[in-house]
Write an enzyme that holds these catalytic residues in place. Structure first.
Site, mmCIF file in Angstrom:
data_model
loop_
_atom_site.group_PDB
_atom_site.id
_atom_site.type_symbol
_atom_site.label_atom_id
_atom_site.label_comp_id
_atom_site.label_asym_id
_atom_site.label_seq_id
_atom_site.Cartn_x
_atom_site.Cartn_y
_atom_site.Cartn_z
ATOM 1 N N GLU A 183 0.829 -1.210 0.000
ATOM 2 C CA GLU A 183 0.000 0.000 0.000
ATOM 3 C C GLU A 183 0.862 1.258 0.000
ATOM 4 O O GLU A 183 0.500 2.291 -0.574
ATOM 5 C CB GLU A 183 -0.930 -0.001 1.213
ATOM 6 N N LYS B 254 7.699 -11.471 27.407
ATOM 7 C CA LYS B 254 7.749 -10.558 26.262
ATOM 8 C C LYS B 254 7.954 -9.109 26.716
ATOM 9 O O LYS B 254 8.448 -8.280 25.952
ATOM 10 C CB LYS B 254 6.451 -10.657 25.454
ATOM 11 N N HIS C 29 2.548 -10.019 17.525
ATOM 12 C CA HIS C 29 3.186 -11.229 18.041
ATOM 13 C C HIS C 29 4.632 -11.343 17.587
ATOM 14 O O HIS C 29 5.508 -11.735 18.367
ATOM 15 C CB HIS C 29 2.411 -12.482 17.623
#
Length: 419
Positions: free
Chosen positions: A162, A354, A313
């Site tokens: 895009e 994380k 993720h």
């Protein structure tokens, strides 16, 4: 009219304390006093003193000061407060340097000097979904990349194509309610309330196919092993357009990782190319090593994640390799009740390693086109336009010394005491 007896029952008493044996009230004054005490105890219980900030919004009697307005968000409440905290978290990312940390006894000589330590800064990761590039947020992202305000980027195939397509032909405003059947007959594709004509993708095909052939030639003749990140770097070079995110990432040597690069028009073009000329290879293993190394080598990481799914993720999974990101801001409308990673709160990421256990992550529950430009305006852009942005000489990769690693391990080994 509610009787005393009904009120006593409401407050959990089976009988009034002064009911006469014959069924009448022996002393209504005593009953009233008892009711008063009960009400105070159960309904008007005394409050503990609060030390948190008071709820105060912006006062427009002071004029229209956009910087002050944005700063007032932190005490406004609801998602305005979350947005205010997110901007504070971004400021912490930008402010931190190794000079803020004590010098360990086993530090190498190079980084015992305070000036050398000031150069070691937070490596900032920007993850975003393709709709951000379809929208006008593309210009916000391009600004960040143009001025080297982020060091690692992750997006989907749409986030790449895009961006390139907008250099070839515009995306137009439409409406969420435009009927799909009518748009299909007119060769128009709807992205929310935006319209992308089929002709735009034909222009993209005309632009991309010769580049794929050139890359294929270099693979066969020069032994080049292409990865998605290397391919995107090449796209930035070839488009040579300063309105492009990929162009500035190429110019500033900022890697853009896109592990699902085939999931879009780029994948369609690779499909067509493979039929005409089989054998072109993209090595995704090269990129998983690359993105994990970006996390492993960084002294501090800060993540700014716009949206969810793969881009969230992939970013957070890489940060597991270093025991979690030090700073984190999520912007998303996704909710956690379905168990999706897209909707997961930052604290869930802490459980996976994380995000670091001592971090102060923030999630803004909001649609990103509303809030991201304002967040960037009050942090990154403000620094640039006030002459406070000095990117030269920064260092992002710095290993932990043995004593520092031991301290980091102890943080994770701490368990809350049982009550």
């Amino acid at each position: 009219v509610v009787s005393h007896f009904q009120l006593y029952r409401f407050f959990g008493f089976s009988t009034a304390p002064s009911m006469a044996k014959n069924g009448g009230y022996a002393n209504e004054a005593a009953d009233a006093e008892y009711l008063k005490r009960s009400t105070q105890e159960y309904v008007l219980a005394s409050s503990e003193k609060l030390s948190s900030p008071e709820v105060v919004g912006y006062d427009f009697n002071q004029g229209v000061d956009y910087e002050a307005l944005l700063q007032s968000f932190v005490t406004t409440g609801f998602q305005a407060t979350n947005m205010g905290k997110a901007m504070m978290e971004i400021e912490r990312m930008l402010d931190w340097s190794l000079a803020d940390d004590p010098v360990p006894e086993d530090e190498v000589d190079e980084f015992k000097d305070v000036e050398a330590r000031r150069k070691v800064r937070t490596k900032i990761w920007l993850s975003y979904t393709s709709n951000m590039i379809s929208s006008g947020v593309r210009e916000t992202i391009r600004f960040l990349v143009q001025h080297s305000m982020v060091q690692v980027m992750i997006t989907t195939a749409g986030g790449i194509e895009e961006d390139i397509i907008k250099c070839l032909a515009p995306t137009h405003l439409g409406d969420f309610a435009l009927p799909g059947r009518d748009l299909r007959s007119r060769g128009l594709n709807r992205i929310g309330n935006l319209l992308a004509p089929n002709d735009n993708y034909c222009l993209f095909e005309d632009w991309l196919m010769p580049i794929l052939n050139s890359m294929h030639d270099e693979q066969e003749k020069d032994g080049v092993v292409w990865s998605p990140t290397k391919m995107i770097h090449r796209f930035g070079k070839e488009i040579n357009n300063p309105t492009s995110v990929c162009y500035w990432a190429y110019l500033n040597n900022i890697p853009i990782f896109s592990p699902a690069i085939t999931d879009g028009s780029i994948g369609d073009m690779l499909y067509f190319h493979n039929y005409k000329r089989p054998g072109f290879v993209l090595d995704i293993v090269q990129d998983i090593r690359g993105v994990n190394d970006q996390a492993m080598k960084a002294r501090k990481t800060g993540v700014l994640i716009i949206g969810g799914g793969l881009v969230k993720h992939h970013c957070m999974n890489a940060n597991i390799m270093r025991n979690g990101a030090d700073f984190a801001v999520y912007v998303s409308t996704a909710q956690e009740f379905d168990g999706s990673d897209s909707g997961a709160q930052p604290d869930e990421a802490v459980s996976w390693g994380k995000i670091r256990v001592d971090a102060q992550p923030v999630k803004v529950h909001a649609e990103a086109t509303l809030v991201l430009p304002l967040m960037v305006a009050n942090t990154f852009a403000k620094r640039l336009h006030k002459g406070q942005w000095q990117p030269e000489g920064r260092v992002f990769d710095k290993t932990f010394m043995a004593s520092e690693l031991e301290r980091e391990k102890k943080k994770c080994s701490l368990r809350p005491q049982k009550a």
